[in-house]
Write an enzyme that holds these catalytic residues in place. Structure first.
Site, PDB file in Angstrom:
ATOM      1  CB  CYS A 176      -0.913   0.237   1.307  1.00  0.00           C
ATOM      2  SG  CYS A 176      -2.062  -1.290   1.149  1.00  0.00           S
ATOM      3  CD  GLU A 180       2.951  -1.358   2.857  1.00  0.00           C
ATOM      4  OE1 GLU A 180       2.170  -0.359   2.453  1.00  0.00           O
ATOM      5  OE2 GLU A 180       2.171  -2.390   2.837  1.00  0.00           O
TER       6      GLU A 180
END
Length: 800
Positions: free
Chosen positions: A444, A446
């Site tokens: 997402c 990171e």
């Protein structure tokens, strides 16, 4: 899987791509592929107990690659599937041995289903379950983890990623474009030869790890050779002269790849894709093996082929579009139980970073970057997840072209701040050179260093539910059990500071139990589940003779993803202002209102919901409480060391877990009703952000995001608000402003609320409607009702 309209499935720059996409989206059905599980079981039955764990894993991988089905779709230029056919997902019984009930649920569930045949079920019952039910990692974990861990887990205080998936979030760097697996094997053999058994007490362990790595190199070479053979065998029987020649061309590509380094643009794409398939067949690693800075990796091959006349821009685009279809053909392996709730999607979270800074600090935007934007826009597929990295050096044209796609309303590309990524990596201990060369985002939001780091997500933390435990003296109304600490009666506390101290103490307890569990699980993966192929692809595993799952990567990071920040912030504001400062409601009355879901407590609801400062409005009263909550999380989480030497880091993202976390909670003091989803990432509570998008980004920027592993921010606009050149300029200014304030990430939903309501009422008329969920996009019809409602209820922003 949502079926698309004819118009949408005919997307593609050539008739070949249009047909391949139509097959992927209309003719394929999500299903289970038992082939990997059967081959893995054969290998384990033959070698388990006779060789070390790394060698066993290497032998098992080689056996799979030597015997698996190598599928070739007519017309395909890029080949390779995880299962025995497109949209067929392999299972990983060494991680999670599915029960027959699991198979029935997967087959019958309405959303994110996988069809299971009678033959599949028979294999699972007679072959897989008898061997794996007591060996699977999930079984071992459930036996090992203590009662206090299970109590908090069952109550919905946190989730655990590694019960059904292996450690992942791994991103490719450039090494596969300079070397083939024959080269990697030679390097491994040289390290084996150099081992000093007299003076290095770890030499024997290193040898076993390296032998496993050598075996997977052999398996990858076999993979390519078998594809070349399959293509030639098909060509020998083919009557269509064009496809016959294309099969022979494919065979020539596979003669080179992956044994040797690629020489052409097509070979480079096929090299990445073979490695992607290899890594994700070896282990269901969370997430899929992302290509990182794909534009920069492909750029030298593109320029060389264009200059030599071997490739046109149109042909390069067709190859990339074929790669997008291959991504689309790979649903995330099936999930059950809480794991499904935290990530209910077919998306496997493979994330492409486009336009990132180069190692020398200059802009990385090239013609390949624009090609990727064009392919993303044309294909309009959920996978791969596509992002653009925006820096101060990014051409304004590149940002605007990305935003023109984003405002079309299907949630891609997301936008990331290159300077913030570099600062975060520096804060987390990465060298400047490694950060510049390999600084990427995956999954997402990171952040990590591609090809050099194991950055592992361990699970989501339900931050406002920790406070709910404080409200109930450690008792959980959802599970009906005492799961937390009894820190006294809130009604008897005389100050806000006393209340907050209880919240901090409860948080410390929950996090300590979570991290203790993380450490136990990490040791299990170190012992039982080496990943030799992923180790080959990650610096410095070969050099040190150490597995990726055992700390062999140059950098190791362990993430806890915190969810519900706006809810906890606004709840604390409601208590601080109304109970202790203005004294217009008692603690007893507020607690009772929450217990009653505010039924019969209209005045209290209006007070806390509508008349109390809220995060997302550039209001320091609320935003200061957010900062305090983040500081608490940093204090109890950040810097904790794990058995393999990883550092634990805070980040803010939910995937779909904010829905599950809301479902296991009573009403919150901020006026959030029982069962309602929590806000996603660091986005404000639904409807609470009333002062426009600029106020939202100002509030969000008050968190020190540079000390996190990523923070997700969603914003929602109606199409009219971002229409025309003025709309693009406003969006660009918002992005630039937020990134100037060290914001990490922002993404947009551009859709009318009325459209979503119509789609919910008449799903058959909106089968191709895509929305941004959290750090990924999905078909609106594929979302369960609660998540649809949550997206509908997000605030529609306007400029000015």
């Amino acid at each position: 899987m949502a079926q698309l309209t004819l118009e949408s499935t005919r997307r593609g720059s050539t008739e070949r791509i249009k047909r391949l996409r139509e097959i992927s989206d209309k003719e394929c059905q999500p299903s289970i592929s038992m082939e990997r599980a059967v081959l893995l079981t054969e290998a384990y039955k033959k070698w388990e107990g006779k060789v070390s764990a790394p060698v066993l894993r290497g032998l098992a991988f080689k056996h799979i690659m030597a015997n698996r089905t190598n599928y070739i779709e007519k017309g395909a230029l890029i080949v390779g599937e995880k299962g025995d056919r497109p949209w067929a997902a392999p299972t990983f019984p060494e991680l999670c041995c599915h029960t027959l009930e699991d198979f029935d649920n997967m087959d019958q569930r309405e959303k994110v289903f996988f069809k299971v045949t009678a033959a599949d079920r028979k294999i699972q019952e007679e072959v897989i379950i008898p061997y794996w039910k007591d060996r699977a990692m999930m079984t071992r974990m459930n036996k090992l983890l203590p009662e206090e861990w299970h109590l908090l887990f069952d109550a919905g205080l946190y989730t655990e990623f590694l019960m059904q998936r292996g450690p992942g979030h791994t991103v490719a760097d450039g090494k596969m474009y300079q070397k083939g697996f024959a080269d990697f094997k030679a390097e491994i053999e040289a390290v084996i030869e150099s081992l000093d058994y007299a003076n290095d007490p770890e030499a024997l362990n290193k040898r076993e790890e390296l032998e496993g790595m050598k075996l997977v190199c052999e398996g990858m070479i076999i993979f390519g050779k078998r594809y070349a053979q399959e293509a030639r065998e098909l060509a020998a029987k083919e009557t269509d002269p064009q496809w016959k020649q294309e099969l022979l061309d494919l065979a020539e590509v596979c003669d080179v790849i992956p044994e040797h380094a690629p020489k052409t643009f097509r070979q480079a794409i096929q090299m990445y894709w073979f490695v992607h398939i290899g890594v994700t067949v070896e282990m269901n690693n969370w997430d899929a093996y992302s290509p990182g800075k794909l534009d920069q990796h492909l750029e030298p091959f593109y320029e060389k082929d264009i200059e030599a006349g071997r490739l046109t821009r149109e042909e390069a685009r067709e190859l990339l579009e074929n790669l997008w279809i291959q991504f689309n053909n790979q649903p995330a392996p099936p999930k059950v139980g809480i794991t499904l709730k935290e990530s209910a999607t077919y998306t496997d979270f493979c994330n492409i970073n486009t336009g990132a800074l180069r190692p020398d600090g200059t802009s990385g935007v090239s013609d390949v970057s624009y090609l990727i934007l064009e392919v993303m826009d044309e294909m309009k597929l959920l996978q791969p997840s596509s992002n653009v990295q925006i820096s101060r050096k990014s051409p304004e044209k590149f940002l605007k072209e990305a935003l023109k796609i984003s405002r079309k309303g299907w949630g891609q590309p997301a936008l990331y701040n290159s300077e913030a990524i570099l600062a975060e990596l520096s804060y987390l201990g990465k060298s400047v050179d490694d950060a510049r060369e390999s600084g990427v985002c995956s999954g997402c939001v990171e952040v990590g260093t591609a090809g050099k780091e194991a950055y592992v997500l361990t699970g989501y933390l339900n931050v406002p539910k920790v406070f709910e435990l404080v409200m109930n003296r450690g008792f959980d109304p959802y599970s009906g059990k005492q799961v937390g600490l009894d820190l006294g009666d809130l009604r008897e506390m005389t100050s806000y500071d006393e209340v907050y101290a209880a919240f901090e103490k409860q948080m410390e307890y929950v996090v300590n139990v979570k991290i203790a569990g993380n450490n136990m699980i990490e040791r299990m993966y170190m012992k039982f589940m080496p990943v030799p192929l992923l180790s080959v692809m990650t610096d410095d595993c070969v050099r040190d003779g150490k597995d990726y799952n055992a700390g062999g990567a140059r950098y190791n990071t362990s993430y806890i993803q915190c969810v519900g920040m706006a809810t906890i912030t606004d709840s604390l504001a409601a208590i601080k202002k109304n109970v202790f400062e203005e004294r217009n409601v008692t603690m007893e009355a507020l607690l009772q209102a929450c217990k009653d879901d505010f039924a019969g407590h209209d005045e209290i609801f209006e007070l806390v919901h509508d008349q109390t400062p809220k995060y997302g409005n550039d209001d320091d009263y609320a935003d200061d409480l957010l900062r305090a909550a983040v500081d608490t999380l940093q204090k109890v989480i950040a810097g904790r060391k794990t058995p393999k030497g990883a550092t634990t880091v805070v980040e803010f993202l939910p995937t779909t877990c904010h829905v599950y976390f809301g479902q296991v909670m009573e009403a919150s003091p901020n006026g959030r009703h029982a069962g309602i989803p929590l806000p996603d990432g660091i986005s404000p509570e639904k409807g609470a952000d009333r002062n426009g998008p600029t106020a939202v980004i100002k509030s969000a920027s008050k968190i020190d995001q540079l000390k996190t592993g990523g923070a997700l921010l969603n914003q929602k606009f109606t199409p009219s608000v971002v229409a025309g050149e003025a709309g693009i300029l406003n969006m660009a200014a918002l992005v630039r402003s937020y990134f100037a304030m060290d914001g990490h990430h922002i993404q947009f939903n551009v859709v009318e609320r009325e459209t979503l309501l119509k789609a919910q009422a008449n799903p058959q008329d909106y089968e191709d409607l895509i929305v941004r969920v959290a750090g990924y996009s999905d078909y609106f019809n594929n979302l369960d009702r609660a998540l649809q409602d949550e997206i509908i209820s997000r605030t529609e922003q306007a400029f000015g």
